[in-house]
Design a protein around this motif. Structure first.
Motif, mmCIF file in Angstrom:
data_model
loop_
_atom_site.group_PDB
_atom_site.id
_atom_site.type_symbol
_atom_site.label_atom_id
_atom_site.label_comp_id
_atom_site.label_asym_id
_atom_site.label_seq_id
_atom_site.Cartn_x
_atom_site.Cartn_y
_atom_site.Cartn_z
ATOM 1 N N THR A 125 15.397 1.630 -0.218
ATOM 2 C CA THR A 125 14.103 1.933 0.389
ATOM 3 C C THR A 125 13.859 3.432 0.431
ATOM 4 O OG1 THR A 125 14.316 -0.028 1.795
ATOM 5 C CG2 THR A 125 12.651 1.587 2.418
ATOM 6 N N LEU A 138 11.932 5.063 -2.294
ATOM 7 C CA LEU A 138 10.497 4.790 -2.394
ATOM 8 C C LEU A 138 9.666 5.911 -1.787
ATOM 9 C CD1 LEU A 138 10.368 0.997 -1.424
ATOM 10 C CD2 LEU A 138 10.578 2.021 -3.706
ATOM 11 N N LEU A 168 17.003 3.560 6.970
ATOM 12 C CA LEU A 168 16.533 3.239 5.627
ATOM 13 C C LEU A 168 17.717 2.939 4.702
ATOM 14 C CD1 LEU A 168 13.793 5.958 4.984
ATOM 15 C CD2 LEU A 168 13.461 3.587 5.703
ATOM 16 N N HIS A 190 4.506 2.671 0.195
ATOM 17 C CA HIS A 190 4.757 2.692 -1.248
ATOM 18 C C HIS A 190 3.947 1.613 -1.956
ATOM 19 C CE1 HIS A 190 6.977 3.116 -5.018
ATOM 20 N NE2 HIS A 190 7.107 1.805 -5.028
ATOM 21 N N ALA A 191 3.936 0.402 -1.385
ATOM 22 C CA ALA A 191 3.205 -0.702 -2.008
ATOM 23 C C ALA A 191 1.706 -0.423 -2.075
ATOM 24 C CB ALA A 191 3.459 -1.999 -1.239
ATOM 25 N N THR A 223 8.095 0.858 2.849
ATOM 26 C CA THR A 223 7.752 -0.179 1.869
ATOM 27 C C THR A 223 6.248 -0.399 1.819
ATOM 28 O OG1 THR A 223 9.883 -1.276 2.216
ATOM 29 C CG2 THR A 223 8.136 -2.574 1.200
ATOM 30 N N SER A 224 5.616 -0.444 2.994
ATOM 31 C CA SER A 224 4.163 -0.626 3.076
ATOM 32 C C SER A 224 3.421 0.519 2.408
ATOM 33 C CB SER A 224 3.746 -0.735 4.545
ATOM 34 O OG SER A 224 2.340 -0.761 4.684
ATOM 35 N N GLU A 279 12.069 0.996 7.184
ATOM 36 C CA GLU A 279 11.976 0.227 5.941
ATOM 37 C C GLU A 279 10.619 -0.459 5.795
ATOM 38 O OE1 GLU A 279 15.044 -2.102 4.391
ATOM 39 O OE2 GLU A 279 16.668 -0.828 5.099
ATOM 40 N N PRO A 280 10.136 -1.183 6.830
ATOM 41 C CA PRO A 280 8.812 -1.801 6.669
ATOM 42 C C PRO A 280 7.717 -0.779 6.408
ATOM 43 C CG PRO A 280 9.958 -2.749 8.542
ATOM 44 C CD PRO A 280 10.767 -1.562 8.112
ATOM 45 N N SER A 322 9.101 7.799 -5.829
ATOM 46 C CA SER A 322 8.054 7.104 -6.547
ATOM 47 C C SER A 322 7.477 7.957 -7.668
ATOM 48 C CB SER A 322 6.921 6.710 -5.595
ATOM 49 O OG SER A 322 6.093 7.814 -5.328
ATOM 50 N N LYS A 359 2.921 -4.455 8.347
ATOM 51 C CA LYS A 359 3.961 -3.875 7.490
ATOM 52 C C LYS A 359 5.160 -4.836 7.446
ATOM 53 C CE LYS A 359 2.699 0.628 9.456
ATOM 54 N NZ LYS A 359 3.190 1.781 10.266
ATOM 55 N N PRO A 360 5.814 -5.005 6.310
ATOM 56 C CA PRO A 360 5.817 -4.178 5.107
ATOM 57 C C PRO A 360 4.718 -4.467 4.099
ATOM 58 C CG PRO A 360 7.450 -5.888 4.886
ATOM 59 C CD PRO A 360 6.894 -6.023 6.277
#
Length: 230
Positions: free
Chosen positions: A206, A209, A202, A188-189, A185-186, A181-182, A2, A154-155
């Motif tokens: 993903t 991230l 992963l 990072h978001a 992703t969570s 992954e969830p 990221s 999550k995610p």
């Protein structure tokens, strides 16, 4: 990787470290997958490792209906099998459930570097509280968040945004330790600084991230030491 990688190279601005539970602290994912496979096999349904990425990092409430639909199971059959799966998992976890090696030592080390710790999980509040009590971990955490504390698990980023609000800081000042992954992703978001542990589940899309990756939780103190010298 990221954009936060280019914005931060040290722990200077980190207010808190927040850990996922399953797959990071609790060695529970193999039991989760085993109990799922056994229940489906007992009803005549089988699947291979391709199912893992649908399961790891998610609560059965989130993944079970989707898997059941793949086999065209009726609602009644699905409810029966879900109850069987949860009962089998509970027995397996009671008998064989454990922490990953060195969890207490790692948490103590991280606490010496960053004053506030949290745990954020897709498990229910009851499951989280029972876990903390069983392994005598509650004293390490200033904040505990479960799926019951947020609108979306999550995610979605909700749980890590909630952690940032609870700690009174920007999500960029939260360091998250995840494995799935969830979870990645969570994190990072939400805009946190994410460290991914392991990464076997992963996908490449993903993995990038995460701001850093480590092989095992025991590698976390050394990484934090490197960041602290950044």
């Amino acid at each position: 990787m990221s954009d936060l990688m280019t914005q931060r190279s040290s722990l200077e601005d980190i207010v808190a470290v927040v850990f996922d539970k399953d797959g990071v602290l609790a060695d529970s994912e193999p039991i989760n997958l085993k109990s799922l496979r056994q229940v489906f096999a007992s009803h005549g349904y089988r699947f291979g490792s391709e199912i893992d990425r649908q399961v790891v990092g998610r609560h059965p409430k989130d993944y079970f209906p989707a898997i059941a639909r793949q086999f065209g199971l009726s609602t009644a059959r699905q409810e029966t099998m879900y109850a069987e799966k949860e009962a089998l998992y509970a027995r397996m976890w009671e008998e064989d459930g454990s922490l990953f090696d060195g969890v207490h030592e790692v948490l103590a080390d991280v606490r010496s570097r960053v004053s506030r710790l949290g745990i954020a999980t897709s498990a229910t509040r009851a499951e989280l509280d029972a876990f903390l009590a069983r392994f005598e971990l509650a004293g390490f955490f200033d904040l505990t968040l479960s799926r019951d504390d947020v609108a979306r698990p999550k995610p979605a980023p909700d749980i890590y945004l909630s952690a940032a609000r609870a700690f009174g800081t920007d999500p960029r000042n939260i360091l998250v330790v995840e494995d799935s992954e969830p979870g990645v992703t969570s994190a990072h978001a939400a805009g946190t600084f994410c460290i991914a542990v392991g990464g076997a589940h992963l996908a490449p899309g993903t993995r990038v991230l995460a701001d850093r990756t480590i092989a095992t939780l025991r590698d976390l103190p050394a990484l934090l030491g490197d960041l602290g010298r950044g």
